[in-house]
Enzyme design. Structure first.
Site, PDB file in Angstrom:
ATOM      1  CG  ASP A 103      -6.770   3.013   1.665  1.00 11.21           C
ATOM      2  OD1 ASP A 103      -7.967   2.744   1.455  1.00 11.21           O
ATOM      3  OD2 ASP A 103      -5.873   2.763   0.842  1.00 11.21           O
ATOM      4  CB  SER A 104      -9.705   7.828   3.366  1.00 14.35           C
ATOM      5  OG  SER A 104      -8.765   8.356   2.445  1.00 14.35           O
ATOM      6  N   GLY A 105      -9.416   5.764   0.754  1.00 14.94           N
ATOM      7  CA  GLY A 105      -9.677   5.706  -0.685  1.00 14.94           C
ATOM      8  C   GLY A 105      -9.166   6.928  -1.421  1.00 14.94           C
ATOM      9  CG  PHE A 107      -2.469   7.887  -1.246  1.00 17.49           C
ATOM     10  CD1 PHE A 107      -1.658   9.002  -1.326  1.00 17.49           C
ATOM     11  CD2 PHE A 107      -1.952   6.660  -1.631  1.00 17.49           C
ATOM     12  CE1 PHE A 107      -0.349   8.897  -1.794  1.00 17.49           C
ATOM     13  CE2 PHE A 107      -0.649   6.545  -2.101  1.00 17.49           C
ATOM     14  CZ  PHE A 107       0.156   7.666  -2.176  1.00 17.49           C
ATOM     15  CG  ASP A 157      -5.603  12.589   3.955  1.00 16.30           C
ATOM     16  OD1 ASP A 157      -6.126  11.810   3.142  1.00 16.30           O
ATOM     17  OD2 ASP A 157      -4.389  12.549   4.226  1.00 16.30           O
ATOM     18  CD  GLN A 200      -1.993  15.526   4.692  1.00 19.70           C
ATOM     19  OE1 GLN A 200      -0.942  16.049   4.336  1.00 19.70           O
ATOM     20  NE2 GLN A 200      -2.389  14.345   4.244  1.00 19.70           N
ATOM     21  N   GLY A 227       1.250  12.786   4.410  1.00 22.22           N
ATOM     22  CA  GLY A 227       1.929  13.798   3.605  1.00 22.22           C
ATOM     23  C   GLY A 227       3.434  13.659   3.552  1.00 22.22           C
ATOM     24  CG  ASP A 277       0.683   1.970   5.012  1.00 20.14           C
ATOM     25  OD1 ASP A 277       0.824   3.051   5.595  1.00 20.14           O
ATOM     26  OD2 ASP A 277       0.453   1.891   3.791  1.00 20.14           O
ATOM     27  CB  CYS A 315      15.399 -15.554   7.497  1.00 17.86           C
ATOM     28  SG  CYS A 315      13.733 -14.948   7.162  1.00 17.86           S
ATOM     29  CB  CYS A 317      10.352 -16.046   6.012  1.00 17.62           C
ATOM     30  SG  CYS A 317      11.367 -16.271   4.550  1.00 17.62           S
ATOM     31  CB  CYS A 320      14.784 -18.103   4.690  1.00 13.81           C
ATOM     32  SG  CYS A 320      15.090 -16.492   3.947  1.00 13.81           S
ATOM     33  CG  HIS A 345      13.080 -12.792   2.779  1.00 15.53           C
ATOM     34  ND1 HIS A 345      13.683 -13.419   3.861  1.00 15.53           N
ATOM     35  CD2 HIS A 345      13.762 -11.643   2.573  1.00 15.53           C
ATOM     36  CE1 HIS A 345      14.701 -12.671   4.271  1.00 15.53           C
ATOM     37  NE2 HIS A 345      14.757 -11.578   3.512  1.00 15.53           N
TER      38      HIS A 345
HETATM   39 ZN    ZN Z   1      13.389 -15.201   4.883  1.00 17.61          ZN
END
Ligand code: ZN
Length: 400
Positions: A103-105, A107, A157, A200, A227, A277, A315, A317, A320, A345
């Site tokens: 990221d740009s830093g 935010f 931004d 934006q 935004g 994200d 699942c 993962c 699980c 998870h």
């Molecule tokens: Zn899981």
């Protein structure tokens, strides 16, 4: 001031994007990046060592994660650009062989620091180290991101809450468009990196159009929709996403920033967004909350002490596959650090949700996939909120 005389060659960005299949507005895409391919739609976990707490890069790889997001603000403080330059970037400093988006830093500063003030020069802030006033300019943001060496960099931004005054939103929109030139100018193409611009304009379609008209001619390798997620209504949220994806170039990836709620990911992907994200999956895990196909589940010790089934049967993962709800409830109440098992998870859930959605685009079964997901998540078609129906109508996806 004299206009700059220096003529810069157009930068050759290394990112190659292709759409493998599509259903109406939804795309199964592929990003070819310096550290390997990324299939989209894709959820990008926030993953500097400091923030994924206990999850190793090996585990991230095993979960099928192809791209992580790193926070420029944190990395600029530690290890700092001198150390990063010495290691030739974050990949070799941290030992992550996949792709990185930074990221740009901006935010982080506006949201973390009390004394942040945005002027035409950049984001002014008080150093958390010695209290002195510092300035993050678009050029400085790109300089730090060049040192980190991420595969995708984000333009600085003018971060603004969509609920701000119309005057403030207008100012932020125009300033973000002015800053994109300074970001491009500040980029030192020593490594194959790629710069995304950020659309934006808050909830105002006219401002969004001004932002789009300023950014698209820059022919950047990708575009983000910023935004949002500032507490706006869901109806406003999806309409802004739909408006922007409709106008952004088809042959470039589109990244909706800060979205990590499973329903929102599915809706945005159907509207033509490719990348997401959010820290939400790890943040909510800290409160003992996990995603399941049937919606949120709060791990409660009393209710689940005899429940030997995993969080989500089937699942794949590592949590699980190894642990029951009963074990996780006990462990969670005794040792807070075990919340990382819940984070694993939740991150896997979103990675896998996007993989399955992508597959349904490839096999042209997106309608059935989305209907199944929404009916399970909300517990019946009759409980699916109207805004989801409206958004799916726009995406030409039938839930009936
Ligand atoms: Zn899981």
């Amino acid at each position: 001031m004299e206009p700059r005389k220096r003529i810069k060659r157009a930068i050759e960005w290394s990112l190659k994007f292709r759409v493998d299949a599509s259903v109406n507005r939804a795309r199964a895409g592929h990003l070819d990046l310096p550290h390997g391919g990324v299939s989209s739609p894709v959820y990008m976990p926030v993953g500097t060592k400091a923030s994924i707490k206990g999850i190793t890069y090996n585990e991230m790889k095993e979960m099928g994660c192809e791209i992580l997001l790193s926070n420029t603000y944190h990395l600029g403080n530690f290890p700092g650009t001198e150390v990063l330059d010495h290691f030739d970037g974050l990949h070799s400093f941290e030992g992550w062989s996949g792709n990185i988006l930074t990221d740009s830093g901006g935010f982080q500063m506006v949201s973390l620091l009390k004394l942040a003030n945005i002027t035409e020069a950049g984001v002014e802030f008080q150093s958390p180290v010695d209290g002195s006033m510092m300035l993050l300019t678009p050029e400085e943001s790109i300089r730090i991101q060049n040192s980190i060496g991420g595969d995708i960099m984000m333009a600085l931004d003018d971060v603004v809450n969509p609920m701000s005054t119309p005057e403030r939103l207008e100012e932020a929109c125009h300033r973000t468009n002015r800053w994109i030139d300074r970001c491009i100018e500040g980029h030192n193409p020593i490594k194959p990196q790629n710069l995304f611009g950020i659309v934006q304009g808050g909830l105002d379609l006219r401002l969004r159009d001004i932002s789009l008209a300023g950014l698209i001619p820059k022919d950047l390798p990708g575009y983000a929709i910023g935004g949002l997620c500032g507490g706006e209504k869901k109806d406003d949220f999806w309409k802004i996403v739909a408006h922007c994806t409709d106008k952004l170039p088809w042959d470039k990836p589109r990244y909706v920033m800060g979205v990590g709620y499973p329903v929102d990911l599915v809706v945005c992907a159907c509207l033509g967004a490719d990348m997401f994200d959010c820290v939400f999956p790890t943040r909510t895990a800290r409160f003992g909350q996990v995603f399941t196909t049937k919606g949120f589940l709060k791990l409660r010790r009393e209710e689940m002490k005899n429940d030997l089934t995993p969080i989500e049967p089937g699942c794949q993962c590592s949590t699980c596959r190894k642990y029951s709800k009963s074990f996780l409830c006990e462990a969670f109440h005794k040792e807070e650090a075990t919340c990382y098992l819940l984070s694993v998870h939740n991150i896997y859930f979103l990675l896998n949700l996007m993989r399955r959605l992508r597959q349904s685009i490839v096999t042209n079964t997106l309608d059935a996939f989305v209907k199944d997901f929404m009916v399970n998540w909300f517990g019946g078609l009759e409980n699916v909120p109207k805004w989801v129906f409206d958004a799916m109508k726009e995406a030409k996806i039938s839930l009936e």
